[in-house]
Design an enzyme around this catalytic site. Sequence first.
Site, PDB file in Angstrom:
ATOM      1  N   HIS A 122      -2.684   3.543  -6.370  1.00 55.33           N
ATOM      2  CA  HIS A 122      -3.278   2.275  -5.921  1.00 55.33           C
ATOM      3  C   HIS A 122      -3.480   1.333  -7.102  1.00 55.33           C
ATOM      4  O   HIS A 122      -3.601   0.118  -6.921  1.00 55.33           O
ATOM      5  CB  HIS A 122      -4.605   2.527  -5.212  1.00 55.33           C
ATOM      6  CG  HIS A 122      -5.035   1.411  -4.319  1.00 55.33           C
ATOM      7  ND1 HIS A 122      -4.423   1.142  -3.107  1.00 55.33           N
ATOM      8  CD2 HIS A 122      -6.005   0.469  -4.461  1.00 55.33           C
ATOM      9  CE1 HIS A 122      -5.003   0.091  -2.539  1.00 55.33           C
ATOM     10  NE2 HIS A 122      -5.962  -0.337  -3.340  1.00 55.33           N
ATOM     11  N   LYS A 152      -1.816  -2.129   7.416  1.00 53.43           N
ATOM     12  CA  LYS A 152      -3.226  -1.915   7.732  1.00 53.43           C
ATOM     13  C   LYS A 152      -3.686  -2.945   8.745  1.00 53.43           C
ATOM     14  O   LYS A 152      -3.366  -4.130   8.623  1.00 53.43           O
ATOM     15  CB  LYS A 152      -4.058  -2.018   6.453  1.00 53.43           C
ATOM     16  CG  LYS A 152      -5.511  -1.610   6.644  1.00 53.43           C
ATOM     17  CD  LYS A 152      -6.245  -1.600   5.328  1.00 53.43           C
ATOM     18  CE  LYS A 152      -7.678  -1.151   5.507  1.00 53.43           C
ATOM     19  NZ  LYS A 152      -8.412  -1.124   4.209  1.00 53.43           N
ATOM     20  N   TYR A 187     -10.458  -9.780  -7.131  1.00 51.54           N
ATOM     21  CA  TYR A 187      -9.564  -9.750  -8.289  1.00 51.54           C
ATOM     22  C   TYR A 187      -9.899 -10.863  -9.273  1.00 51.54           C
ATOM     23  O   TYR A 187      -9.720 -10.704 -10.481  1.00 51.54           O
ATOM     24  CB  TYR A 187      -8.108  -9.847  -7.838  1.00 51.54           C
ATOM     25  CG  TYR A 187      -7.641  -8.621  -7.085  1.00 51.54           C
ATOM     26  CD1 TYR A 187      -7.448  -7.415  -7.743  1.00 51.54           C
ATOM     27  CD2 TYR A 187      -7.410  -8.665  -5.714  1.00 51.54           C
ATOM     28  CE1 TYR A 187      -7.048  -6.275  -7.055  1.00 51.54           C
ATOM     29  CE2 TYR A 187      -6.997  -7.539  -5.019  1.00 51.54           C
ATOM     30  CZ  TYR A 187      -6.816  -6.347  -5.694  1.00 51.54           C
ATOM     31  OH  TYR A 187      -6.417  -5.229  -5.018  1.00 51.54           O
ATOM     32  N   ARG A 220      -1.039  -1.448  -7.167  1.00 49.60           N
ATOM     33  CA  ARG A 220      -1.392  -2.577  -6.286  1.00 49.60           C
ATOM     34  C   ARG A 220      -2.385  -3.498  -7.001  1.00 49.60           C
ATOM     35  O   ARG A 220      -2.251  -4.726  -6.957  1.00 49.60           O
ATOM     36  CB  ARG A 220      -1.978  -2.040  -4.977  1.00 49.60           C
ATOM     37  CG  ARG A 220      -2.408  -3.113  -3.963  1.00 49.60           C
ATOM     38  CD  ARG A 220      -2.754  -2.427  -2.653  1.00 49.60           C
ATOM     39  NE  ARG A 220      -3.518  -3.256  -1.744  1.00 49.60           N
ATOM     40  CZ  ARG A 220      -2.988  -4.087  -0.853  1.00 49.60           C
ATOM     41  NH1 ARG A 220      -1.677  -4.230  -0.769  1.00 49.60           N
ATOM     42  NH2 ARG A 220      -3.759  -4.770  -0.015  1.00 49.60           N
ATOM     43  N   ARG A 262       0.818  -1.204   0.000  1.00 51.06           N
ATOM     44  CA  ARG A 262       0.000   0.000   0.000  1.00 51.06           C
ATOM     45  C   ARG A 262       0.859   1.264   0.000  1.00 51.06           C
ATOM     46  O   ARG A 262       2.043   1.239   0.343  1.00 51.06           O
ATOM     47  CB  ARG A 262      -0.923   0.023   1.227  1.00 51.06           C
ATOM     48  CG  ARG A 262      -1.873  -1.164   1.305  1.00 51.06           C
ATOM     49  CD  ARG A 262      -2.706  -1.104   2.563  1.00 51.06           C
ATOM     50  NE  ARG A 262      -3.664  -2.210   2.655  1.00 51.06           N
ATOM     51  CZ  ARG A 262      -3.420  -3.371   3.238  1.00 51.06           C
ATOM     52  NH1 ARG A 262      -2.231  -3.594   3.801  1.00 51.06           N
ATOM     53  NH2 ARG A 262      -4.326  -4.327   3.274  1.00 51.06           N
ATOM     54  N   HIS A 302      -4.552  -9.004   3.233  1.00 50.74           N
ATOM     55  CA  HIS A 302      -6.002  -9.025   3.397  1.00 50.74           C
ATOM     56  C   HIS A 302      -6.396  -9.920   4.563  1.00 50.74           C
ATOM     57  O   HIS A 302      -5.918 -11.054   4.661  1.00 50.74           O
ATOM     58  CB  HIS A 302      -6.681  -9.543   2.132  1.00 50.74           C
ATOM     59  CG  HIS A 302      -6.626  -8.583   0.983  1.00 50.74           C
ATOM     60  ND1 HIS A 302      -6.815  -8.967  -0.334  1.00 50.74           N
ATOM     61  CD2 HIS A 302      -6.412  -7.239   0.954  1.00 50.74           C
ATOM     62  CE1 HIS A 302      -6.721  -7.911  -1.118  1.00 50.74           C
ATOM     63  NE2 HIS A 302      -6.476  -6.856  -0.362  1.00 50.74           N
TER      64      HIS A 302
END
Length: 280
Positions: free
Chosen positions: A223, A158, A258, A226, A133, A249
Amino acid sequence: MSPLRQKMQDRMVLRGFAVKTQQAYTSWIVQLTRFHHIAPDQLTDEQLQAFMLHLLTKKKLSASTCRQAIHSIRFFFGDVVGREVSYFSLPGLKGPVKIPELLSREEVFAIIRACSSPKYRVMMLVAYGTGIRLSEIAHLRVKDIDSNRRVLRIEQGKGSKDRYVLLNASLLQVLRDYWRVYRPCDALFFGNDPAQPISTSSIQKVFERARRKAGIGKQVGIHGLRHAFATHSLEAGMPLAQLQQLLGHKQISTTLRYVHWLPRYQEQPDEVTDLLSDWR
């Protein structure tokens, strides 16, 4: 600071909320208070609903932004005030499902080549080659590079979690060349002050200038690199579980989006993917 606001702050700290989340939640409760001019813990369900209608119909905020307001209010009343909020007063909002404009490998490399300095090119190569990120790029340190194990340590990403991402041979060589030229001491990518990491806004501006210079008309921000890492890795045969771990994640459902963006995707056996193998 009022006792109620201090209590909310303390509860957010105890729950382990990131600083940005704390700031966002506090901002929504401040806005709620100013809208009604009443102490927030005294508001009725009908007044909460009126505030949400104001955000949707008058301010015309997106569903995702309104969901954040809902989460903030539910946290405030549930964890701070100790009162349940009616579901009908704060209904869940569903936004339109949109697929972002995805970059091809050729477009990614065109943007990277258009960067104005070698340092910026390396930043973009790290972003694309690892899928980390924006904030994680800005906070990388020299000591996070483990060349022996060929991994990059992401500290407190995150969700306040540490993780490792792969450093393929191509990217590791890029970073070695970068270190020989710039000799960073602590922050891997620094701004005007070598002792301080580059800001996230500076990285975003670098990407936008390079995108325009490369003549890429797709409306993507950094982004998008990514997203490119994720989609290109899946196309190259990376298993979903491995991609989930690399992207950081919490839920596999987040990674599954995705797959929905790749109609011809079929999971292949595990293999190491080097997206930068033909960068030179």
